[in-house]
Design a protein around this motif. Sequence first.
Motif, PDB file in Angstrom:
ATOM      1  N   GLU A 231       0.990  -0.708  -0.330  1.00 24.23           N
ATOM      2  CA  GLU A 231       0.185   0.000  -0.001  1.00 24.23           C
ATOM      3  C   GLU A 231       0.809   1.168  -0.151  1.00 24.23           C
ATOM      4  O   GLU A 231       0.576   2.107  -0.558  1.00 24.23           O
ATOM      5  N   ARG A 232       2.127   1.345   0.710  1.00 20.30           N
ATOM      6  CA  ARG A 232       2.635   2.465   0.702  1.00 20.30           C
ATOM      7  C   ARG A 232       4.126   2.592   0.314  1.00 20.30           C
ATOM      8  O   ARG A 232       4.712   3.595  -0.199  1.00 20.30           O
ATOM      9  N   GLY A 233       4.695   1.294  -0.343  1.00 24.41           N
ATOM     10  CA  GLY A 233       6.342   1.168  -1.326  1.00 24.41           C
ATOM     11  C   GLY A 233       7.350   1.175  -0.192  1.00 24.41           C
ATOM     12  O   GLY A 233       6.934   0.614   1.223  1.00 24.41           O
ATOM     13  N   PHE A 234       8.623   1.309  -0.426  1.00 27.52           N
ATOM     14  CA  PHE A 234       9.285   1.032  -0.184  1.00 27.52           C
ATOM     15  C   PHE A 234      10.402   2.342   0.230  1.00 27.52           C
ATOM     16  O   PHE A 234       9.686   3.345  -0.193  1.00 27.52           O
ATOM     17  N   GLY A 239      13.929   4.373   5.965  1.00 26.08           N
ATOM     18  CA  GLY A 239      14.586   5.426   4.933  1.00 26.08           C
ATOM     19  C   GLY A 239      14.794   5.254   4.436  1.00 26.08           C
ATOM     20  O   GLY A 239      15.346   6.045   3.164  1.00 26.08           O
ATOM     21  N   SER A 240      15.649   3.688   3.657  1.00 25.96           N
ATOM     22  CA  SER A 240      15.796   3.681   2.532  1.00 25.96           C
ATOM     23  C   SER A 240      15.131   2.764   1.824  1.00 25.96           C
ATOM     24  O   SER A 240      14.405   1.750   2.177  1.00 25.96           O
ATOM     25  N   ARG A 241      15.204   2.781   0.739  1.00 20.81           N
ATOM     26  CA  ARG A 241      13.949   2.152   0.061  1.00 20.81           C
ATOM     27  C   ARG A 241      15.004   0.736  -0.069  1.00 20.81           C
ATOM     28  O   ARG A 241      14.004  -0.268  -0.978  1.00 20.81           O
ATOM     29  N   THR A 263       4.600  -9.680  -6.190  1.00 19.10           N
ATOM     30  CA  THR A 263       4.422  -8.389  -4.511  1.00 19.10           C
ATOM     31  C   THR A 263       4.870  -7.486  -4.589  1.00 19.10           C
ATOM     32  O   THR A 263       5.285  -6.246  -4.207  1.00 19.10           O
ATOM     33  N   LEU A 264       6.764  -7.602  -4.703  1.00 20.83           N
ATOM     34  CA  LEU A 264       7.418  -6.999  -4.803  1.00 20.83           C
ATOM     35  C   LEU A 264       7.416  -5.523  -5.794  1.00 20.83           C
ATOM     36  O   LEU A 264       7.098  -4.330  -5.434  1.00 20.83           O
ATOM     37  N   TYR A 265       6.908  -5.980  -6.425  1.00 21.65           N
ATOM     38  CA  TYR A 265       6.481  -5.184  -7.908  1.00 21.65           C
ATOM     39  C   TYR A 265       5.640  -4.454  -7.268  1.00 21.65           C
ATOM     40  O   TYR A 265       4.866  -3.121  -8.310  1.00 21.65           O
ATOM     41  N   ARG A 266       4.032  -5.214  -7.037  1.00 20.94           N
ATOM     42  CA  ARG A 266       3.187  -4.054  -6.677  1.00 20.94           C
ATOM     43  C   ARG A 266       3.704  -2.653  -5.338  1.00 20.94           C
ATOM     44  O   ARG A 266       3.208  -1.751  -5.353  1.00 20.94           O
ATOM     45  N   ALA A 267       4.194  -3.247  -4.730  1.00 21.30           N
ATOM     46  CA  ALA A 267       5.254  -2.345  -4.032  1.00 21.30           C
ATOM     47  C   ALA A 267       5.749  -1.003  -4.685  1.00 21.30           C
ATOM     48  O   ALA A 267       6.074   0.048  -3.968  1.00 21.30           O
ATOM     49  N   TRP A 268       6.877  -1.800  -5.629  1.00 19.27           N
ATOM     50  CA  TRP A 268       7.219  -0.624  -6.419  1.00 19.27           C
ATOM     51  C   TRP A 268       6.695   0.149  -7.178  1.00 19.27           C
ATOM     52  O   TRP A 268       7.688   1.317  -6.841  1.00 19.27           O
ATOM     53  N   GLN A 269       5.815  -0.236  -7.240  1.00 21.56           N
ATOM     54  CA  GLN A 269       4.862   0.381  -8.415  1.00 21.56           C
ATOM     55  C   GLN A 269       4.476   2.163  -7.569  1.00 21.56           C
ATOM     56  O   GLN A 269       3.799   2.261  -7.654  1.00 21.56           O
ATOM     57  N   HIS A 276      15.154  10.990  -6.215  1.00 20.45           N
ATOM     58  CA  HIS A 276      15.594  10.554  -7.244  1.00 20.45           C
ATOM     59  C   HIS A 276      14.897   8.864  -7.791  1.00 20.45           C
ATOM     60  O   HIS A 276      14.178   8.167  -7.084  1.00 20.45           O
ATOM     61  N   PRO A 277      15.407   8.477  -9.314  1.00 24.22           N
ATOM     62  CA  PRO A 277      14.422   7.393  -9.598  1.00 24.22           C
ATOM     63  C   PRO A 277      14.655   5.876  -8.356  1.00 24.22           C
ATOM     64  O   PRO A 277      15.695   6.003  -7.946  1.00 24.22           O
ATOM     65  N   PHE A 278      14.053   5.283  -7.974  1.00 19.61           N
ATOM     66  CA  PHE A 278      14.372   3.971  -7.883  1.00 19.61           C
ATOM     67  C   PHE A 278      13.424   2.888  -8.714  1.00 19.61           C
ATOM     68  O   PHE A 278      12.141   2.760  -9.153  1.00 19.61           O
ATOM     69  N   PRO A 279      14.844   2.566  -9.850  1.00 18.80           N
ATOM     70  CA  PRO A 279      13.686   2.027 -10.851  1.00 18.80           C
ATOM     71  C   PRO A 279      13.764  -0.151 -10.281  1.00 18.80           C
ATOM     72  O   PRO A 279      14.521  -0.031  -9.139  1.00 18.80           O
ATOM     73  N   TRP A 280      13.341  -0.677 -11.063  1.00 20.20           N
ATOM     74  CA  TRP A 280      12.119  -2.067 -10.650  1.00 20.20           C
ATOM     75  C   TRP A 280      13.728  -2.511 -10.873  1.00 20.20           C
ATOM     76  O   TRP A 280      13.575  -3.843  -9.838  1.00 20.20           O
ATOM     77  N   ALA A 281      15.061  -2.250 -11.435  1.00 18.70           N
ATOM     78  CA  ALA A 281      16.429  -2.758 -11.144  1.00 18.70           C
ATOM     79  C   ALA A 281      16.501  -3.576  -9.559  1.00 18.70           C
ATOM     80  O   ALA A 281      17.482  -4.034  -9.264  1.00 18.70           O
TER      81      ALA A 281
END
Length: 306
Positions: A231-234, A239-241, A263-269, A276-281
């Motif tokens: 629901e909230r992401g990383f 404090g660290s994605r 599950t990780l992908y939904r959190a990343w979305q 700065h960007p936090f890429p899926w990689a």
Amino acid sequence: MKDSTRDSALGYAGQGFSLLPLGSRNGTRPKAPHPVLKSGWSFRRDGDRPFVGQHDPRMIDLWWSKFADSNVGIITGMPSRLLVIDCDRHGSEPLLPPSGTASVNLGDLLSGRDGVSAFQGWCSDHGVDLSDVPCVETPTGGGLHYYWRADRPVRMGPWLPGVDVKADGTYVAAPPSSVNGVAYRWRVPFETLPVVPDVLLAALDGDRGQFNGGSSLGASGGLPATHEFVERGFGWFSGSRNKDAYRLSWRLLGDTYDVAIGTLYRAWQVTAQEPHPFPWAEVVKAYESASRRRAREVIPDWRPQL
């Protein structure tokens, strides 16, 4: 037990423990495996059969008759059906609360490395009575070893600050072994080992990685529920994605690959992409890192018969 290492080793073997001789009590490496074992022995888990020691009294007698000054090592884990919680202490006083007072807050202990207080505090908070648990005083800084019988594998490695889990793939020095003239000593001796409590097993089966990076989390339930990350992401929790992604990945290793990655992908979305960007990689990298670490901790596929 008598004070000679040979008699003590034979006594431990009679208890069903698997043993190995360690270095000389007066040598430079008193807690290292004896040089006689250098040929063909290993605790490594990269495909080699780990060394499982000996419980045959004839071999024990031969070893300690030939190397009478050797310290006594007990193989932990399945060879001895033994779990040892190894608590280091570096000059701090115990923080167990007096009877009738509030228990110690584990979070208050995490900034130091007093493993005795950290473990005693955890046990106080979780209802684990240590008063009758077999316990050895170590010669290095006032540390303690707590002994339980373990009838199934437990992962070895660090747990609380200053606390190591001794299980499959390692060993402990046992009384009357000594380092620099100071002996290991039974504080609470035993005739029969108590079975490890379920609440302790559950904590050791959980995510111990949360303690290895200086986090101030509790031992069980410290990581929020998975749905909160979905629901909230990383990044909101530690404090660290990257750190959140790694910890959630570690939790999800028990699921299938598709479920974990989904599950990780939904959190990343829903993860913030600022400043700065936090890429899926990066999430994939965190999952792969957790997977590699888990692979190194897999219990070997052997179960010696006692």
